[in-house]
Design a protein around this motif. Sequence first.
Motif, PDB file in Angstrom:
ATOM      1  N   HIS A   4       0.809  -1.218   0.000  1.00 54.35           N
ATOM      2  CA  HIS A   4       0.000   0.000   0.000  1.00 54.35           C
ATOM      3  C   HIS A   4       0.844   1.271   0.000  1.00 54.35           C
ATOM      4  O   HIS A   4       0.301   2.370  -0.076  1.00 54.35           O
ATOM      5  N   SER A   5       2.171   1.152   0.102  1.00 58.44           N
ATOM      6  CA  SER A   5       3.031   2.341   0.095  1.00 58.44           C
ATOM      7  C   SER A   5       4.476   1.936  -0.189  1.00 58.44           C
ATOM      8  O   SER A   5       4.848   0.773  -0.022  1.00 58.44           O
ATOM      9  N   LYS A   6       5.277   2.913  -0.584  1.00 61.71           N
ATOM     10  CA  LYS A   6       6.715   2.660  -0.764  1.00 61.71           C
ATOM     11  C   LYS A   6       7.348   2.293   0.575  1.00 61.71           C
ATOM     12  O   LYS A   6       8.242   1.459   0.637  1.00 61.71           O
ATOM     13  N   GLU A   7       6.875   2.936   1.643  1.00 59.56           N
ATOM     14  CA  GLU A   7       7.402   2.642   2.976  1.00 59.56           C
ATOM     15  C   GLU A   7       7.147   1.183   3.355  1.00 59.56           C
ATOM     16  O   GLU A   7       8.025   0.505   3.898  1.00 59.56           O
ATOM     17  N   ASP A   8       5.943   0.688   3.066  1.00 60.10           N
ATOM     18  CA  ASP A   8       5.646  -0.721   3.337  1.00 60.10           C
ATOM     19  C   ASP A   8       6.572  -1.629   2.543  1.00 60.10           C
ATOM     20  O   ASP A   8       7.001  -2.676   3.027  1.00 60.10           O
ATOM     21  N   MET A   9       6.890  -1.226   1.309  1.00 63.94           N
ATOM     22  CA  MET A   9       7.780  -2.034   0.478  1.00 63.94           C
ATOM     23  C   MET A   9       9.187  -2.045   1.080  1.00 63.94           C
ATOM     24  O   MET A   9       9.807  -3.100   1.184  1.00 63.94           O
ATOM     25  N   VAL A  10       9.677  -0.887   1.501  1.00 60.81           N
ATOM     26  CA  VAL A  10      11.000  -0.797   2.113  1.00 60.81           C
ATOM     27  C   VAL A  10      11.047  -1.623   3.404  1.00 60.81           C
ATOM     28  O   VAL A  10      12.036  -2.304   3.687  1.00 60.81           O
ATOM     29  N   ASN A  11       9.968  -1.581   4.171  1.00 60.52           N
ATOM     30  CA  ASN A  11       9.906  -2.308   5.449  1.00 60.52           C
ATOM     31  C   ASN A  11       9.421  -3.748   5.301  1.00 60.52           C
ATOM     32  O   ASN A  11       9.194  -4.432   6.293  1.00 60.52           O
ATOM     33  N   ASN A  12       9.251  -4.185   4.038  1.00 60.93           N
ATOM     34  CA  ASN A  12       8.839  -5.557   3.726  1.00 60.93           C
ATOM     35  C   ASN A  12       7.546  -5.954   4.447  1.00 60.93           C
ATOM     36  O   ASN A  12       7.471  -6.976   5.122  1.00 60.93           O
ATOM     37  N   LYS A  13       6.497  -5.118   4.258  1.00 62.27           N
ATOM     38  CA  LYS A  13       5.188  -5.361   4.861  1.00 62.27           C
ATOM     39  C   LYS A  13       4.119  -5.447   3.768  1.00 62.27           C
ATOM     40  O   LYS A  13       3.313  -4.535   3.591  1.00 62.27           O
ATOM     41  N   PRO A  14       4.106  -6.552   3.014  1.00 61.19           N
ATOM     42  CA  PRO A  14       3.087  -6.693   1.969  1.00 61.19           C
ATOM     43  C   PRO A  14       1.708  -6.932   2.583  1.00 61.19           C
ATOM     44  O   PRO A  14       1.592  -7.480   3.676  1.00 61.19           O
ATOM     45  N   TYR A  15       0.678  -6.515   1.866  1.00 65.53           N
ATOM     46  CA  TYR A  15      -0.678  -6.818   2.324  1.00 65.53           C
ATOM     47  C   TYR A  15      -1.235  -8.075   1.652  1.00 65.53           C
ATOM     48  O   TYR A  15      -2.223  -8.626   2.104  1.00 65.53           O
ATOM     49  N   LYS A  16      -0.570  -8.541   0.603  1.00 69.38           N
ATOM     50  CA  LYS A  16      -0.965  -9.804  -0.031  1.00 69.38           C
ATOM     51  C   LYS A  16       0.171 -10.328  -0.889  1.00 69.38           C
ATOM     52  O   LYS A  16       1.082  -9.589  -1.247  1.00 69.38           O
ATOM     53  N   GLN A  17       0.085 -11.622  -1.213  1.00 68.41           N
ATOM     54  CA  GLN A  17       0.997 -12.262  -2.157  1.00 68.41           C
ATOM     55  C   GLN A  17       0.160 -13.042  -3.156  1.00 68.41           C
ATOM     56  O   GLN A  17      -0.923 -13.526  -2.830  1.00 68.41           O
ATOM     57  N   ASP A  18       0.665 -13.145  -4.362  1.00 66.71           N
ATOM     58  CA  ASP A  18       0.020 -13.908  -5.427  1.00 66.71           C
ATOM     59  C   ASP A  18       1.059 -14.770  -6.123  1.00 66.71           C
ATOM     60  O   ASP A  18       2.251 -14.474  -6.096  1.00 66.71           O
ATOM     61  N   ILE A  19       0.565 -15.795  -6.789  1.00 67.65           N
ATOM     62  CA  ILE A  19       1.332 -16.531  -7.786  1.00 67.65           C
ATOM     63  C   ILE A  19       0.656 -16.251  -9.118  1.00 67.65           C
ATOM     64  O   ILE A  19      -0.562 -16.433  -9.266  1.00 67.65           O
ATOM     65  N   LYS A  20       1.444 -15.774 -10.080  1.00 67.72           N
ATOM     66  CA  LYS A  20       0.915 -15.513 -11.420  1.00 67.72           C
ATOM     67  C   LYS A  20       1.463 -16.574 -12.374  1.00 67.72           C
ATOM     68  O   LYS A  20       2.654 -16.854 -12.375  1.00 67.72           O
ATOM     69  N   SER A  21       0.581 -17.138 -13.175  1.00 65.44           N
ATOM     70  CA  SER A  21       0.953 -18.026 -14.264  1.00 65.44           C
ATOM     71  C   SER A  21       0.871 -17.181 -15.534  1.00 65.44           C
ATOM     72  O   SER A  21      -0.209 -16.712 -15.898  1.00 65.44           O
ATOM     73  N   ILE A  22       2.024 -16.955 -16.163  1.00 66.19           N
ATOM     74  CA  ILE A  22       2.084 -16.033 -17.302  1.00 66.19           C
ATOM     75  C   ILE A  22       2.491 -16.804 -18.548  1.00 66.19           C
ATOM     76  O   ILE A  22       3.598 -17.340 -18.627  1.00 66.19           O
ATOM     77  N   GLN A  23       1.579 -16.872 -19.511  1.00 61.79           N
ATOM     78  CA  GLN A  23       1.887 -17.493 -20.802  1.00 61.79           C
ATOM     79  C   GLN A  23       2.405 -16.406 -21.735  1.00 61.79           C
ATOM     80  O   GLN A  23       1.820 -15.320 -21.829  1.00 61.79           O
ATOM     81  N   LEU A  24       3.496 -16.716 -22.430  1.00 58.57           N
ATOM     82  CA  LEU A  24       4.192 -15.726 -23.245  1.00 58.57           C
ATOM     83  C   LEU A  24       4.390 -16.231 -24.669  1.00 58.57           C
ATOM     84  O   LEU A  24       4.486 -17.435 -24.896  1.00 58.57           O
ATOM     85  N   ALA A  25       4.481 -15.288 -25.594  1.00 62.26           N
ATOM     86  CA  ALA A  25       4.777 -15.628 -26.986  1.00 62.26           C
ATOM     87  C   ALA A  25       5.756 -14.621 -27.553  1.00 62.26           C
ATOM     88  O   ALA A  25       5.658 -13.418 -27.270  1.00 62.26           O
ATOM     89  N   TYR A  26       6.708 -15.135 -28.338  1.00 54.16           N
ATOM     90  CA  TYR A  26       7.564 -14.246 -29.119  1.00 54.16           C
ATOM     91  C   TYR A  26       6.857 -14.081 -30.445  1.00 54.16           C
ATOM     92  O   TYR A  26       6.677 -15.040 -31.207  1.00 54.16           O
ATOM     93  N   TYR A  27       6.396 -12.859 -30.698  1.00 54.18           N
ATOM     94  CA  TYR A  27       5.500 -12.600 -31.818  1.00 54.18           C
ATOM     95  C   TYR A  27       5.813 -11.227 -32.383  1.00 54.18           C
ATOM     96  O   TYR A  27       5.921 -10.256 -31.635  1.00 54.18           O
ATOM     97  N   GLN A  28       6.011 -11.151 -33.696  1.00 51.79           N
ATOM     98  CA  GLN A  28       6.293  -9.897 -34.394  1.00 51.79           C
ATOM     99  C   GLN A  28       7.485  -9.147 -33.777  1.00 51.79           C
ATOM    100  O   GLN A  28       7.443  -7.956 -33.519  1.00 51.79           O
ATOM    101  N   GLY A  29       8.559  -9.910 -33.506  1.00 49.56           N
ATOM    102  CA  GLY A  29       9.810  -9.317 -33.066  1.00 49.56           C
ATOM    103  C   GLY A  29       9.872  -8.908 -31.604  1.00 49.56           C
ATOM    104  O   GLY A  29      10.733  -8.110 -31.230  1.00 49.56           O
ATOM    105  N   ARG A  30       8.983  -9.462 -30.781  1.00 49.50           N
ATOM    106  CA  ARG A  30       8.993  -9.109 -29.361  1.00 49.50           C
ATOM    107  C   ARG A  30       8.251 -10.153 -28.540  1.00 49.50           C
ATOM    108  O   ARG A  30       7.488 -10.942 -29.072  1.00 49.50           O
TER     109      ARG A  30
END
Length: 163
Positions: free
Chosen positions: A109-135
């Motif tokens: 919820h803030s940069k300070e929380d990030m610096v102090n390592n105080k997340p309010y949630k964690q997720d796992i993301k499954s990301i499908q990717l493609a190399y398409y049209q040069g990127r």
Amino acid sequence: MKEEYLKKVQSVDDLITSFYACLGGEPGEPRDWEFFRFLFHPQANKIGYEKDINGNLRPQFMSPNDYVERIGYWFDNTRKTAFYEREIGRVVETYGNMGHAFSHCEAFHSKEDMVNNKPYKQDIKSIQLAYYQGRWCIINMFWHGVSPEFPVPDRYKKFQQFP
């Protein structure tokens, strides 16, 4: 502008790093939604697991454009706190022009929380990717919240890449 964007999607690592960076910001701080859309294939989906009215987990589908319309307005206009996400582990596998990443991230919820390592949630993301049209681009992104019922597997707690 597109040339600037292309530089940020030449590798899987660049693409995923750019994704996390483009969403972060202070309350009311405009995000670069054009770049956000650019990260995704035009037919991509963002799919989040959420609880329905009966408390059952179910996937909720939206396009990147739907996300910008629903969530973008909230970020840009009504959110009273900052939002930042940080990736803390990733497993990537690629084959030819396809890639897949399991990305472990936490939100703040803030940069300070990030610096102090105080997340309010964690997720796992499954990301499908493609190399398409040069990127590299995101074909689909599917995420699930971390909870006592669904803890983070050890293999997602570090960064790993497999060809």
